[in-house]
Design a protein around this motif. Structure first.
Motif, PDB file in Angstrom:
ATOM      1  N   TRP A  14     -26.630   9.153  42.719  1.00 52.62           N
ATOM      2  CA  TRP A  14     -25.126   9.034  42.372  1.00 52.62           C
ATOM      3  C   TRP A  14     -24.373   9.361  41.237  1.00 52.62           C
ATOM      4  O   TRP A  14     -23.735  10.420  41.489  1.00 52.62           O
ATOM      5  CB  TRP A  14     -25.629   6.878  41.821  1.00 52.62           C
ATOM      6  N   THR A  15     -25.563   9.450  40.995  1.00 53.29           N
ATOM      7  CA  THR A  15     -25.156  10.262  39.155  1.00 53.29           C
ATOM      8  C   THR A  15     -25.108  12.126  39.152  1.00 53.29           C
ATOM      9  O   THR A  15     -23.822  12.390  39.138  1.00 53.29           O
ATOM     10  CB  THR A  15     -25.840   9.945  37.886  1.00 53.29           C
ATOM     11  N   TYR A  17     -24.727  12.703  42.403  1.00 55.45           N
ATOM     12  CA  TYR A  17     -24.030  13.420  43.089  1.00 55.45           C
ATOM     13  C   TYR A  17     -22.275  13.646  42.727  1.00 55.45           C
ATOM     14  O   TYR A  17     -21.140  13.943  43.012  1.00 55.45           O
ATOM     15  CB  TYR A  17     -23.784  11.903  44.253  1.00 55.45           C
ATOM     16  N   LYS A  18     -22.176  12.640  42.061  1.00 56.98           N
ATOM     17  CA  LYS A  18     -20.649  12.019  41.302  1.00 56.98           C
ATOM     18  C   LYS A  18     -20.091  13.478  40.674  1.00 56.98           C
ATOM     19  O   LYS A  18     -19.065  13.867  40.742  1.00 56.98           O
ATOM     20  CB  LYS A  18     -20.205  10.815  40.771  1.00 56.98           C
ATOM     21  N   GLU A  21     -20.176  16.887  42.837  1.00 52.00           N
ATOM     22  CA  GLU A  21     -18.305  16.677  44.021  1.00 52.00           C
ATOM     23  C   GLU A  21     -17.546  16.741  42.393  1.00 52.00           C
ATOM     24  O   GLU A  21     -16.893  17.468  43.070  1.00 52.00           O
ATOM     25  CB  GLU A  21     -18.033  14.786  44.111  1.00 52.00           C
ATOM     26  N   LYS A  22     -17.379  15.967  41.629  1.00 44.38           N
ATOM     27  CA  LYS A  22     -16.291  16.547  40.699  1.00 44.38           C
ATOM     28  C   LYS A  22     -16.162  17.590  40.085  1.00 44.38           C
ATOM     29  O   LYS A  22     -15.110  18.649  39.368  1.00 44.38           O
ATOM     30  CB  LYS A  22     -16.367  15.544  38.777  1.00 44.38           C
ATOM     31  N   GLN A  47     -13.601  15.349  48.108  1.00 42.47           N
ATOM     32  CA  GLN A  47     -14.817  14.809  48.375  1.00 42.47           C
ATOM     33  C   GLN A  47     -15.796  14.653  48.953  1.00 42.47           C
ATOM     34  O   GLN A  47     -15.399  15.705  50.483  1.00 42.47           O
ATOM     35  CB  GLN A  47     -13.927  13.244  48.608  1.00 42.47           C
ATOM     36  N   TYR A  48     -17.116  14.464  48.721  1.00 41.18           N
ATOM     37  CA  TYR A  48     -17.973  15.089  49.907  1.00 41.18           C
ATOM     38  C   TYR A  48     -17.792  14.001  50.769  1.00 41.18           C
ATOM     39  O   TYR A  48     -17.392  12.668  51.021  1.00 41.18           O
ATOM     40  CB  TYR A  48     -19.686  14.434  49.458  1.00 41.18           C
TER      41      TYR A  48
END
Length: 77
Positions: A14-15, A17-18, A21-22, A47-48
């Motif tokens: 999550w962390t 990944y985001k 992505e950003k 966005q992924y």
């Protein structure tokens, strides 16, 4: 046998990944050596997009390196 702690899994899934992505990282791979699999996401429109989960029985392309295809049976030996 290598096992990830729940906090590491959360961090990776999550962390990171985001954040990636950003930042516009074009391709995000989560490699699971225990289950011999690779989960691939490719950025589209900021966005992924999930591409799939691939195992040692598969071939997969590296999208940021045109023409490069990996035989995962050679990775997970």
């Amino acid at each position: 046998m290598l096992r990830l702690s729940p906090s590491s899994v959360k961090q990776d899934r999550w962390t990171k990944y985001k954040l990636d992505e950003k930042m516009g990282v074009k391709e995000y791979w989560l490699v699971d050596p225990v289950n011999e699999s690779v989960e691939i996401h490719i950025i589209t429109g900021g966005q992924y997009q999930f591409q799939g989960v691939f195992t040692k029985d598969d071939y997969t392309s590296v999208h940021v390196l045109t023409g490069l295809e990996l035989d995962l049976s050679e990775i997970f030996i």
